[in-house]
Write a protein that holds these residues in place. Structure first.
Motif, PDB file in Angstrom:
ATOM      1  N   GLU A  74       3.333  13.947  11.761  1.00 24.69           N
ATOM      2  CA  GLU A  74       1.860  13.492  10.254  1.00 24.69           C
ATOM      3  C   GLU A  74       1.261  14.225  10.027  1.00 24.69           C
ATOM      4  N   SER A  80      -2.196  12.544   3.248  1.00 21.80           N
ATOM      5  CA  SER A  80      -0.383  11.894   3.180  1.00 21.80           C
ATOM      6  C   SER A  80      -0.568  10.421   1.983  1.00 21.80           C
ATOM      7  N   TRP A  82       1.257   5.964   0.756  1.00 23.29           N
ATOM      8  CA  TRP A  82       2.181   5.496   0.641  1.00 23.29           C
ATOM      9  C   TRP A  82       2.552   4.612  -0.672  1.00 23.29           C
ATOM     10  N   VAL A  99      -2.144  -0.041   7.184  1.00 19.84           N
ATOM     11  CA  VAL A  99      -1.788   1.265   6.527  1.00 19.84           C
ATOM     12  C   VAL A  99      -3.099   1.635   5.867  1.00 19.84           C
ATOM     13  N   TYR A 104      -4.809   5.371   5.115  1.00 20.85           N
ATOM     14  CA  TYR A 104      -4.238   6.371   4.368  1.00 20.85           C
ATOM     15  C   TYR A 104      -4.455   6.270   2.721  1.00 20.85           C
ATOM     16  N   MET A 106      -3.486   4.584  -0.459  1.00 19.12           N
ATOM     17  CA  MET A 106      -1.800   3.578  -1.247  1.00 19.12           C
ATOM     18  C   MET A 106      -1.846   3.067  -1.821  1.00 19.12           C
ATOM     19  N   CYS A 139       4.803  12.137   0.956  1.00 22.23           N
ATOM     20  CA  CYS A 139       4.959  10.398   0.573  1.00 22.23           C
ATOM     21  C   CYS A 139       5.500   9.413   1.034  1.00 22.23           C
ATOM     22  N   HIS A 140       5.290   8.351   1.512  1.00 25.64           N
ATOM     23  CA  HIS A 140       6.107   7.422   2.393  1.00 25.64           C
ATOM     24  C   HIS A 140       6.254   6.491   1.394  1.00 25.64           C
ATOM     25  N   VAL A 142       7.627   2.933   0.912  1.00 23.18           N
ATOM     26  CA  VAL A 142       8.355   1.852   1.471  1.00 23.18           C
ATOM     27  C   VAL A 142       8.943   0.537   0.502  1.00 23.18           C
ATOM     28  N   CYS A 224       4.643   1.072  10.930  1.00 18.53           N
ATOM     29  CA  CYS A 224       3.930   1.896  10.430  1.00 18.53           C
ATOM     30  C   CYS A 224       4.174   2.731  11.673  1.00 18.53           C
ATOM     31  N   GLU A 228       6.139   6.662  10.804  1.00 18.30           N
ATOM     32  CA  GLU A 228       4.909   7.377  10.951  1.00 18.30           C
ATOM     33  C   GLU A 228       5.786   8.383  11.691  1.00 18.30           C
TER      34      GLU A 228
END
Length: 321
Positions: A74, A80, A82, A99, A104, A106, A139-140, A142, A224, A228
């Motif tokens: 990670e 990075s 989210w 988060v 992060y 976000m 980038c995550h 969700v 999370c 990750e």
């Protein structure tokens, strides 16, 4: 065809069947090397043996408990981002808080009630959000589904995935379903629709589609961790502090068990209005099916086969839908 120009060296020739209904099998096999003391095998014994039995053919799926093993390298939190998008509920609020606590970057785009970012389509909202994350590293995304009905939900998931794939941002999409605010059956319908979609999409785009996580509101930290960790699971159930993932196991069939289909299930037959398809449908009815989905290239009324319509009407009259 002048095959000698392609294969100048002497080659072996094998006869192939001319028609599939001949039912003959043709095998290219290397015979095992035999020791000098062993007699030569009779050529008639080279026919392959049949399968070991029907028990080798059937598998079922079960959820087994398995601890998370992280395999991801990670990126640091500051490099990075989210994006949380979709329905705002207890679980999504908890994940947003988690988060933030992890440091992060976000973007909280969760919607409440009629707040839908000026009623923009979900795919447009995601593309706008991804454009704001360019240059931030991986980038995550969700996504908490907004639709409840399975077909509408699948269409929604498709639009979200297409929007993500159209962007040049390095991003990975996860669908998160909160199980606590739905009845068990409704939660299963939602997660099943998403699992089917994400599994197919993940085969085509494994670097961009993470999978489906079904969790209760107490599992925000574990959600999370799952995202990750990137453990390679495309379906995870997090509930009551336990982590379960699907695994196949061999289904043992009773040798004398007679197939009995369930009356509360629907059975699909493609090519149903041909001779074989109609016989398959009749076999399903005889085995207990009461809900059939018959698909064919043409409507039965346009095929000029009165006996076909008579059979379908007779099934309807007997209570088969």
């Amino acid at each position: 065809m002048d095959w000698k120009s392609f294969f100048p060296e002497p080659i072996g020739v094998v006869d192939l069947p001319l028609y599939p209904f001949q039912g003959r099998e043709y095998w290219l096999e290397k015979k095992p090397k035999r020791q000098a003391s062993q007699p030569a095998e009779d050529s008639s014994s080279s026919v392959p043996s049949e399968a070991s039995g029907a028990n080798d053919w059937f598998y079922s799926l079960e959820l087994v408990e398995k601890n998370l093993q992280k395999h991801s390298t990670e990126a640091p939190a500051e490099s990075s981002a989210w994006i949380l998008l979709g329905r705002r509920a207890e679980l999504s609020r908890q994940i947003a808080s988690e988060v933030r606590n992890r440091g992060y970057q976000m973007i909280d785009a969760l919607a409440e009630g009629s707040d839908r970012a000026a009623n923009l389509p979900v795919e447009q909202r995601l593309m706008d959000l991804l454009s704001r994350c360019k240059g931030t590293g991986p980038c995550h995304v969700v996504y908490f589904p907004e639709c409840e009905e399975p077909s509408a939900l699948t269409a929604e998931a498709l639009r979200v995935a297409q929007a993500l794939l159209e962007c040049e941002q390095s991003a990975r999409l996860w669908f998160v379903v909160e199980s606590q605010h739905r009845p068990a059956s409704a939660s299963e319908e939602v997660s099943s629709a998403l699992r089917g979609f994400s599994r197919v999409a993940g085969l085509e785009h494994p670097e961009n589609i993470g999978g489906v996580i079904v969790a209760d509101s107490e599992s925000a930290t574990r959600v999370c961790d799952e995202i990750e960790g990137n453990a390679g699971e495309d379906h995870v159930l997090l509930r009551g502090g336990r982590r379960r993932v699907p695994r196949l196991y061999r289904e043992k069939l009773a040798p004398s068990a007679r197939l009995q289909l369930r009356e509360d299930r629907s059975y699909l037959v493609t090519g149903a209005f041909g001779a074989i398809g109609l016989d398959v449908a009749a076999w399903l009815v005889a085995a207990g099916a009461r809900h059939l989905v018959l698909a064919g290239r043409r409507h039965p009324s346009a095929m000029g086969k009165p006996h076909l319509l008579e059979r379908l009407n007779a099934w309807r009259a007997s209570g088969i839908e």
